[in-house]
Scaffold this motif. Sequence first.
Motif, PDB file in Angstrom:
ATOM      1  N   ILE A   1       2.129  37.470  37.047  1.00 56.47           N
ATOM      2  CA  ILE A   1       3.686  37.220  36.066  1.00 56.47           C
ATOM      3  C   ILE A   1       4.682  36.707  36.930  1.00 56.47           C
ATOM      4  O   ILE A   1       5.428  35.980  36.435  1.00 56.47           O
ATOM      5  N   HIS A   2       4.881  37.173  38.199  1.00 54.16           N
ATOM      6  CA  HIS A   2       5.914  36.683  38.746  1.00 54.16           C
ATOM      7  C   HIS A   2       5.849  35.648  39.870  1.00 54.16           C
ATOM      8  O   HIS A   2       6.700  35.203  40.461  1.00 54.16           O
ATOM      9  N   GLY A   3       4.547  35.218  39.939  1.00 57.10           N
ATOM     10  CA  GLY A   3       4.154  34.074  40.649  1.00 57.10           C
ATOM     11  C   GLY A   3       4.350  32.798  40.108  1.00 57.10           C
ATOM     12  O   GLY A   3       4.939  32.603  39.209  1.00 57.10           O
ATOM     13  N   ASP A   4       3.634  31.776  40.694  1.00 57.92           N
ATOM     14  CA  ASP A   4       3.801  30.557  40.157  1.00 57.92           C
ATOM     15  C   ASP A   4       2.424  29.804  40.172  1.00 57.92           C
ATOM     16  O   ASP A   4       2.486  28.545  39.724  1.00 57.92           O
TER      17      ASP A   4
ATOM     18  N   CYS B   1      -2.781  46.651  38.158  1.00 67.45           N
ATOM     19  CA  CYS B   1      -1.434  46.440  37.622  1.00 67.45           C
ATOM     20  C   CYS B   1      -0.602  45.695  38.673  1.00 67.45           C
ATOM     21  O   CYS B   1      -0.076  44.486  38.273  1.00 67.45           O
ATOM     22  N   ASP B   2      -0.856  45.760  40.028  1.00 72.16           N
ATOM     23  CA  ASP B   2      -0.369  44.815  41.047  1.00 72.16           C
ATOM     24  C   ASP B   2      -0.850  43.503  40.987  1.00 72.16           C
ATOM     25  O   ASP B   2       0.229  42.542  40.882  1.00 72.16           O
ATOM     26  N   GLU B   3      -2.141  43.310  40.462  1.00 73.62           N
ATOM     27  CA  GLU B   3      -2.561  41.835  40.330  1.00 73.62           C
ATOM     28  C   GLU B   3      -1.943  41.327  38.979  1.00 73.62           C
ATOM     29  O   GLU B   3      -1.654  40.096  39.314  1.00 73.62           O
ATOM     30  N   ILE B   4      -1.620  41.985  38.138  1.00 77.79           N
ATOM     31  CA  ILE B   4      -0.987  41.299  36.819  1.00 77.79           C
ATOM     32  C   ILE B   4       0.349  41.240  37.168  1.00 77.79           C
ATOM     33  O   ILE B   4       0.885  40.020  36.934  1.00 77.79           O
ATOM     34  N   GLU B   5       1.006  41.967  37.872  1.00 80.20           N
ATOM     35  CA  GLU B   5       2.310  41.694  38.306  1.00 80.20           C
ATOM     36  C   GLU B   5       2.725  40.588  39.171  1.00 80.20           C
ATOM     37  O   GLU B   5       3.508  39.820  38.914  1.00 80.20           O
ATOM     38  N   SER B   6       1.706  40.509  40.180  1.00 80.39           N
ATOM     39  CA  SER B   6       1.828  39.230  40.991  1.00 80.39           C
ATOM     40  C   SER B   6       1.521  38.144  40.086  1.00 80.39           C
ATOM     41  O   SER B   6       2.171  37.027  40.465  1.00 80.39           O
TER      42      SER B   6
END
Length: 178
Positions: free
Chosen positions: A80-83, A73-78
């Motif tokens: 989604i909110h990354g560049d 989940c953290d990998e997905i969030e990273s």
Amino acid sequence: MTNIQTIYVKVRHWLFWYGVYGLFSKSRNDEITLYSDENQANFLGYFEITTVASLVNLLKYDMDIIGDDKEYCDEIESFIHGDEDIHYSYIYPRGIEDVDDQVPHSAPLNIDGYKPVYIYMWSRLSQSWDLDEIRKSVKIIARDFLDLNADHIEFIDVPSYEETKLSYERDFKPYINE
């Protein structure tokens, strides 16, 4: 990098074809198999391609699929909110019984020296999948994992409009809320 004339792509899900033929919205998550020949005798790789919109939906509505895998989940969030425009996520052998299922092509090794058994390509380059967007993604995958530069991407096992409409009417439409 090796030049190759054509990579042949087989799309697993009917939802992709429903979108291509305009029967339903375009898909945002698909599984693709790549071959170097139209007869599917020379397997190159198997990948899941997913858009940001699909990942957001996964986190919002499908947590039962992910379970309690906080790291995933953290990998997905990273992402989604990354560049990053593209991110690869890997499933590695979970036990000795999975070791024979490692991908046959180039891929990063884990701390035990094993290649993944499954590779996800998360993409910010497209909002949904159509033929052209999958072609673009396959060229990226071919470069990143197969060390191939493909001139053409061709789809195989393409259902006709009639077959697709029949599948949609029989197997999908009765189960959607309109």
